[in-house]
Design an enzyme around this catalytic site. Sequence first.
Site, mmCIF file in Angstrom:
data_model
loop_
_atom_site.group_PDB
_atom_site.id
_atom_site.type_symbol
_atom_site.label_atom_id
_atom_site.label_comp_id
_atom_site.label_asym_id
_atom_site.label_seq_id
_atom_site.Cartn_x
_atom_site.Cartn_y
_atom_site.Cartn_z
ATOM 1 N N ASP A 113 0.834 -1.201 0.000
ATOM 2 C CA ASP A 113 0.000 0.000 0.000
ATOM 3 C C ASP A 113 0.871 1.254 0.000
ATOM 4 O OD1 ASP A 113 -1.829 2.125 1.106
ATOM 5 O OD2 ASP A 113 -3.191 0.408 1.168
ATOM 6 N N LYS A 134 -11.387 5.618 -7.243
ATOM 7 C CA LYS A 134 -11.868 6.491 -8.335
ATOM 8 C C LYS A 134 -13.382 6.564 -8.486
ATOM 9 C CE LYS A 134 -11.842 2.850 -11.751
ATOM 10 N NZ LYS A 134 -11.736 2.475 -13.138
ATOM 11 N N SER A 165 -7.406 14.104 -13.640
ATOM 12 C CA SER A 165 -8.675 13.891 -14.332
ATOM 13 C C SER A 165 -9.270 15.212 -14.788
ATOM 14 C CB SER A 165 -9.634 13.210 -13.352
ATOM 15 O OG SER A 165 -10.935 13.211 -13.879
ATOM 16 N N ALA A 166 -10.001 15.151 -15.897
ATOM 17 C CA ALA A 166 -10.725 16.336 -16.373
ATOM 18 C C ALA A 166 -11.790 16.765 -15.374
ATOM 19 C CB ALA A 166 -11.367 16.034 -17.722
ATOM 20 N N TYR A 224 -13.783 13.159 -4.838
ATOM 21 C CA TYR A 224 -12.802 12.528 -5.730
ATOM 22 C C TYR A 224 -12.052 13.591 -6.535
ATOM 23 C CZ TYR A 224 -11.069 10.232 -9.944
ATOM 24 O OH TYR A 224 -10.277 9.834 -10.991
ATOM 25 N N LYS A 258 -8.016 14.900 -6.484
ATOM 26 C CA LYS A 258 -7.120 15.005 -7.646
ATOM 27 C C LYS A 258 -6.448 16.378 -7.664
ATOM 28 C CE LYS A 258 -7.381 11.033 -9.636
ATOM 29 N NZ LYS A 258 -6.232 10.174 -9.352
ATOM 30 N N PHE A 302 -9.507 12.553 -20.015
ATOM 31 C CA PHE A 302 -10.934 12.746 -20.255
ATOM 32 C C PHE A 302 -11.620 11.400 -19.983
ATOM 33 C CE2 PHE A 302 -11.824 17.159 -21.104
ATOM 34 C CZ PHE A 302 -10.561 17.649 -20.856
ATOM 35 N N ARG A 307 -28.422 12.510 -14.305
ATOM 36 C CA ARG A 307 -27.682 12.101 -13.106
ATOM 37 C C ARG A 307 -27.122 13.365 -12.449
ATOM 38 N NH1 ARG A 307 -22.765 7.940 -14.148
ATOM 39 N NH2 ARG A 307 -21.934 9.762 -15.217
HETATM 40 P P1 NAD Z 1 -8.262 1.112 -11.159
HETATM 41 O O1 NAD Z 1 -9.053 1.063 -9.900
HETATM 42 O O2 NAD Z 1 -8.487 0.069 -12.181
HETATM 43 O O3 NAD Z 1 -6.699 1.117 -10.805
HETATM 44 C C1 NAD Z 1 -6.185 1.688 -9.622
HETATM 45 C C2 NAD Z 1 -5.235 0.681 -8.997
HETATM 46 O O4 NAD Z 1 -4.675 1.246 -7.805
HETATM 47 C C3 NAD Z 1 -5.915 -0.618 -8.602
HETATM 48 O O5 NAD Z 1 -5.176 -1.712 -9.114
HETATM 49 C C4 NAD Z 1 -5.896 -0.598 -7.074
HETATM 50 O O6 NAD Z 1 -5.808 -1.895 -6.536
HETATM 51 C C5 NAD Z 1 -4.678 0.267 -6.776
HETATM 52 N N1 NAD Z 1 -4.715 0.997 -5.502
HETATM 53 C C6 NAD Z 1 -5.695 1.796 -5.020
HETATM 54 N N2 NAD Z 1 -5.357 2.297 -3.827
HETATM 55 C C7 NAD Z 1 -4.108 1.831 -3.555
HETATM 56 C C8 NAD Z 1 -3.202 2.008 -2.466
HETATM 57 N N3 NAD Z 1 -3.524 2.740 -1.396
HETATM 58 N N4 NAD Z 1 -1.999 1.384 -2.509
HETATM 59 C C9 NAD Z 1 -1.671 0.606 -3.575
HETATM 60 N N5 NAD Z 1 -2.488 0.388 -4.616
HETATM 61 C C10 NAD Z 1 -3.675 1.004 -4.615
HETATM 62 O O7 NAD Z 1 -8.473 2.567 -11.781
HETATM 63 P P2 NAD Z 1 -8.043 3.157 -13.201
HETATM 64 O O8 NAD Z 1 -9.279 3.431 -13.975
HETATM 65 O O9 NAD Z 1 -6.978 2.326 -13.788
HETATM 66 O O10 NAD Z 1 -7.472 4.552 -12.748
HETATM 67 C C11 NAD Z 1 -6.088 4.766 -12.522
HETATM 68 C C12 NAD Z 1 -5.875 6.201 -12.078
HETATM 69 O O11 NAD Z 1 -6.377 7.071 -13.077
HETATM 70 C C13 NAD Z 1 -6.605 6.557 -10.782
HETATM 71 O O12 NAD Z 1 -5.782 7.421 -10.033
HETATM 72 C C14 NAD Z 1 -7.840 7.282 -11.291
HETATM 73 O O13 NAD Z 1 -8.317 8.189 -10.342
HETATM 74 C C15 NAD Z 1 -7.287 8.005 -12.514
HETATM 75 N N6 NAD Z 1 -8.332 8.338 -13.490
HETATM 76 C C16 NAD Z 1 -9.155 7.369 -13.970
HETATM 77 C C17 NAD Z 1 -10.166 7.703 -14.876
HETATM 78 C C18 NAD Z 1 -11.115 6.662 -15.412
HETATM 79 O O14 NAD Z 1 -12.151 7.027 -15.952
HETATM 80 N N7 NAD Z 1 -10.811 5.372 -15.304
HETATM 81 C C19 NAD Z 1 -10.322 9.028 -15.294
HETATM 82 C C20 NAD Z 1 -9.443 9.991 -14.809
HETATM 83 C C21 NAD Z 1 -8.444 9.628 -13.902
HETATM 84 N N1 UFG Z 2 -24.294 7.711 -18.794
HETATM 85 C C1 UFG Z 2 -25.574 7.232 -19.037
HETATM 86 N N2 UFG Z 2 -25.928 6.040 -18.465
HETATM 87 C C2 UFG Z 2 -25.077 5.325 -17.681
HETATM 88 C C3 UFG Z 2 -23.778 5.825 -17.446
HETATM 89 C C4 UFG Z 2 -23.420 7.034 -18.010
HETATM 90 O O1 UFG Z 2 -26.369 7.858 -19.738
HETATM 91 O O2 UFG Z 2 -25.484 4.261 -17.180
HETATM 92 C C5 UFG Z 2 -23.887 8.980 -19.438
HETATM 93 C C6 UFG Z 2 -23.508 10.077 -18.459
HETATM 94 O O3 UFG Z 2 -24.640 10.803 -18.060
HETATM 95 C C7 UFG Z 2 -22.511 10.892 -19.284
HETATM 96 C C8 UFG Z 2 -21.823 9.836 -20.152
HETATM 97 O O4 UFG Z 2 -22.713 8.719 -20.178
HETATM 98 O O5 UFG Z 2 -23.192 11.782 -20.129
HETATM 99 C C9 UFG Z 2 -20.477 9.373 -19.614
HETATM 100 O O6 UFG Z 2 -20.615 8.966 -18.262
HETATM 101 P P1 UFG Z 2 -19.457 8.182 -17.475
HETATM 102 O O7 UFG Z 2 -19.992 7.843 -16.124
HETATM 103 O O8 UFG Z 2 -18.943 7.069 -18.311
HETATM 104 O O9 UFG Z 2 -18.280 9.258 -17.378
HETATM 105 P P2 UFG Z 2 -18.269 10.719 -16.714
HETATM 106 O O10 UFG Z 2 -18.017 11.687 -17.824
HETATM 107 O O11 UFG Z 2 -19.423 10.955 -15.865
HETATM 108 O O12 UFG Z 2 -17.011 10.612 -15.721
HETATM 109 C C10 UFG Z 2 -15.770 10.060 -16.108
HETATM 110 C C11 UFG Z 2 -15.185 9.265 -14.958
HETATM 111 C C12 UFG Z 2 -14.739 10.156 -13.835
HETATM 112 C C13 UFG Z 2 -13.859 11.223 -14.343
HETATM 113 C C14 UFG Z 2 -14.522 11.979 -15.449
HETATM 114 C C15 UFG Z 2 -13.551 12.957 -16.032
HETATM 115 O O13 UFG Z 2 -16.107 8.331 -14.456
HETATM 116 O O14 UFG Z 2 -14.019 9.395 -12.886
HETATM 117 O O15 UFG Z 2 -14.919 11.088 -16.490
HETATM 118 O O16 UFG Z 2 -14.117 13.733 -16.992
HETATM 119 F F1 UFG Z 2 -13.536 12.065 -13.345
#
Ligand code: NAD
Ligand code: UFG
Length: 343
Positions: free
Chosen positions: A63, A89, A129-130, A153, A157, A182, A296
């Site tokens: 961790d 996340k 993140s955006a 969240y 960030k 994004f 939402r």
């Molecule tokens: P994910 O949950 O698949 O990956 C995150 C990983 O971090 C996991 O494997 C988890 O086990 C590990 N982890 C969490 N807390 C930990 C800790 N305290 N110590 C060690 N390991 C730890 O998520 P992801 O979608 O791959 O996202 C990766 C990064 O990108 C995150 O920081 C997330 O906030 C950021 N991000 C993701 C998105 C998205 O839409 N997926 C968008 C913008 C930013």
């Molecule tokens: N949406 C639906 N139905 C669903 C899920 C999503 O209509 O069941 C719509 C949402 O309203 C939005 C679009 O699909 O218009 C995308 O939604 P997501 O939940 O896939 O993504 P978001 O844009 O809400 O958020 C994502 C990540 C966040 C991140 C953000 C950054 O989930 O973690 O992008 O822009 F912070």
Amino acid sequence: MPSISPAILVTGGTGYIGSHACVELLAAGYAIHVLDNLCNSRRSVQGRIERIAGKAITLHEGDIRDRAFLKDLFAVRRFDAVVHFAGLKAVGESVEKPELYFDNNVRGSGMLLAAMQEAGVRRMVFSSSATVYGETNTPPFTEDAATGPVNPYGQNKLAVEQMLADHARRHEDWRVALLRYFNPVGAHESGLIGEDPNGIPNNLMPYVSLVAAGRLKELSVFGNDFETADGTGVRDYVHVADLAAGHVAALNALDRLPPVRIFNLGTGRGYSVLDVVKEFERASGRAVPYRIAPRRPGDVAVSYADAARAARELDWRAGRGLATMCRDAWRWQQWRAAQPAEL
Ligand code: NAD
Ligand code: UFG
């Protein structure tokens, strides 16, 4: 004499985006050490990364908040840089458990930073993140758009961005790239790694995948009265393999960048919810039934990147289009469905 590959510590490297970044970093010649506590990923991802890349990685299970573990890890070998994905996340969960999110995401990043400083590791690429952008901006968002995250969240960030930026400005030789993603979607083209959410997904593409597979009945489209062409929300979906390549580009550019540099990673183009539904139906050959549901809370109408800075300074562009994103998400969905649940 054989040259030694620079070693990168990838926190969260068995997660969704981290696993794809490992593949790209290995292809670029880096040696990879993953640090992950597996709270949202599986040990088996290691073998699948290695299978795709044809190279081995080292997994350190632990961790980022564990000081003794970090000290030992940084003593094992000299890391050239850290690519920091580890974090929680789920936006909704962050509203319910803000203390947990602060502890894991902000305090955890602080402990990682302290361990790096102590060990003399001075380069970091951070997953932001955006979602840090405020709701008052008009898209496309440039990196200079006003920040103003509306949930814990997003606040985490921004807090980590600020902590890293302050540190880098106060300490000599530091280089930090803050990457604002994004909407990452899709999966590796092999179908062997992808997003594997627990339970019912919150995000659009994983939800649509399960509807196409017949495992969920229908998609709820959250609102069709936004000011967009078809009334549904518009987002900048970016293929996770392109996103992963953005990390390699940022890492390679760190030494010629200012100490702290922010980059949007997106395609610069938006698609509506219904665009995604139609494209997924085409890619999968399956129907994706949907119904219109209320908006939402917290969703903006339109979000997409101005990605010009990453193109100019990193020579990075997201080349894969929506059709490829849907094709690869579907391929992953099918592979995953054929494996045991506990994979
Ligand atoms: P994910 O949950 O698949 O990956 C995150 C990983 O971090 C996991 O494997 C988890 O086990 C590990 N982890 C969490 N807390 C930990 C800790 N305290 N110590 C060690 N390991 C730890 O998520 P992801 O979608 O791959 O996202 C990766 C990064 O990108 C995150 O920081 C997330 O906030 C950021 N991000 C993701 C998105 C998205 O839409 N997926 C968008 C913008 C930013
Ligand atoms: N949406 C639906 N139905 C669903 C899920 C999503 O209509 O069941 C719509 C949402 O309203 C939005 C679009 O699909 O218009 C995308 O939604 P997501 O939940 O896939 O993504 P978001 O844009 O809400 O958020 C994502 C990540 C966040 C991140 C953000 C950054 O989930 O973690 O992008 O822009 F912070």
